[in-house]
Design a protein around this motif. Sequence first.
Motif, PDB file in Angstrom:
ATOM      1  N   ARG A  45      -7.978   5.580  -1.385  1.00  0.00           N
ATOM      2  CA  ARG A  45      -9.356   5.296  -0.980  1.00  0.00           C
ATOM      3  C   ARG A  45      -9.889   4.090  -1.753  1.00  0.00           C
ATOM      4  O   ARG A  45      -9.526   3.879  -2.904  1.00  0.00           O
ATOM      5  CB  ARG A  45     -10.253   6.491  -1.254  1.00  0.00           C
ATOM      6  N   VAL A  46     -10.770   3.341  -1.107  1.00  0.00           N
ATOM      7  CA  VAL A  46     -11.498   2.250  -1.745  1.00  0.00           C
ATOM      8  C   VAL A  46     -12.972   2.592  -1.616  1.00  0.00           C
ATOM      9  O   VAL A  46     -13.467   2.832  -0.505  1.00  0.00           O
ATOM     10  CB  VAL A  46     -11.187   0.891  -1.069  1.00  0.00           C
ATOM     11  N   ASP A  47     -13.665   2.665  -2.743  1.00  0.00           N
ATOM     12  CA  ASP A  47     -15.085   3.040  -2.756  1.00  0.00           C
ATOM     13  C   ASP A  47     -15.322   4.337  -1.984  1.00  0.00           C
ATOM     14  O   ASP A  47     -16.304   4.474  -1.248  1.00  0.00           O
ATOM     15  CB  ASP A  47     -15.955   1.919  -2.186  1.00  0.00           C
ATOM     16  N   GLY A  48     -14.406   5.282  -2.118  1.00  0.00           N
ATOM     17  CA  GLY A  48     -14.535   6.574  -1.461  1.00  0.00           C
ATOM     18  C   GLY A  48     -14.150   6.599   0.007  1.00  0.00           C
ATOM     19  O   GLY A  48     -14.105   7.660   0.627  1.00  0.00           O
ATOM     20  N   GLU A  49     -13.845   5.445   0.576  1.00  0.00           N
ATOM     21  CA  GLU A  49     -13.499   5.342   1.994  1.00  0.00           C
ATOM     22  C   GLU A  49     -11.981   5.348   2.166  1.00  0.00           C
ATOM     23  O   GLU A  49     -11.264   4.609   1.483  1.00  0.00           O
ATOM     24  CB  GLU A  49     -14.072   4.036   2.551  1.00  0.00           C
ATOM     25  N   LEU A  73       0.830  -1.200   0.000  1.00  0.00           N
ATOM     26  CA  LEU A  73       0.000   0.000   0.000  1.00  0.00           C
ATOM     27  C   LEU A  73       0.872   1.260   0.000  1.00  0.00           C
ATOM     28  O   LEU A  73       0.616   2.204  -0.759  1.00  0.00           O
ATOM     29  CB  LEU A  73      -0.948   0.002   1.201  1.00  0.00           C
ATOM     30  N   VAL A  74       1.912   1.274   0.821  1.00  0.00           N
ATOM     31  CA  VAL A  74       2.816   2.433   0.872  1.00  0.00           C
ATOM     32  C   VAL A  74       3.521   2.609  -0.475  1.00  0.00           C
ATOM     33  O   VAL A  74       3.656   3.728  -0.979  1.00  0.00           O
ATOM     34  CB  VAL A  74       3.826   2.293   2.027  1.00  0.00           C
ATOM     35  N   PHE A 125      -3.089   3.512   8.286  1.00  0.00           N
ATOM     36  CA  PHE A 125      -3.881   2.462   7.647  1.00  0.00           C
ATOM     37  C   PHE A 125      -5.249   2.438   8.310  1.00  0.00           C
ATOM     38  O   PHE A 125      -5.359   2.156   9.495  1.00  0.00           O
ATOM     39  CB  PHE A 125      -3.167   1.108   7.796  1.00  0.00           C
ATOM     40  N   ARG A 126      -6.295   2.743   7.543  1.00  0.00           N
ATOM     41  CA  ARG A 126      -7.641   2.870   8.102  1.00  0.00           C
ATOM     42  C   ARG A 126      -8.595   1.757   7.695  1.00  0.00           C
ATOM     43  O   ARG A 126      -9.607   1.558   8.332  1.00  0.00           O
ATOM     44  CB  ARG A 126      -8.257   4.203   7.679  1.00  0.00           C
ATOM     45  N   ARG A 127      -8.283   1.070   6.610  1.00  0.00           N
ATOM     46  CA  ARG A 127      -9.204   0.061   6.077  1.00  0.00           C
ATOM     47  C   ARG A 127      -8.381  -1.014   5.387  1.00  0.00           C
ATOM     48  O   ARG A 127      -7.418  -0.729   4.703  1.00  0.00           O
ATOM     49  CB  ARG A 127     -10.117   0.738   5.053  1.00  0.00           C
TER      50      ARG A 127
END
Length: 158
Positions: A132-136, A68-69, A101-103
Amino acid sequence: MHNEPGGSSFDIKGILKAQCNRSPMLFIDRVCECVPGQSARSEKNFTYNEWFFPTHYEDDPNVPGFVLVESLTQSFLMAFLSLPEHFGSRTSFLNIKDATFRRRVVPGDRLVIDSQIASFKRGIARGTSIGRVDGELAVSAEVTIGLPKILEQYKPKT
């Protein structure tokens, strides 16, 4: 798609021309919007075929944090490697700060990454990338990247 220096978008062929990352360490699929020297919006589609999913984790696959990073960083690179004078240049990771990392990101997710340059001087680019994934919100970080070909000019002479 505009796959040439100064372009406003890049498909995979353009990304491969602009930066030095290659499979299996290339973690963006396209650059949807680019303002050279300012910003980039990139996408990465994660499928179960990715090399890391079977071991991370077989019974609960998710994208490792380092991937991700690196995705955030590669999007950020395109914000300045899209400039004609830096197109195709090598880069060096100088710093990462406040990686959050939030999700979880799992097979089938599309990570949309917005990268913004805050400053770019003497071959050092500083800024942020937000995925973001699906805006999240999924992941974010502040990154500092150097261009060795420019940094070399500022090294003290012996």
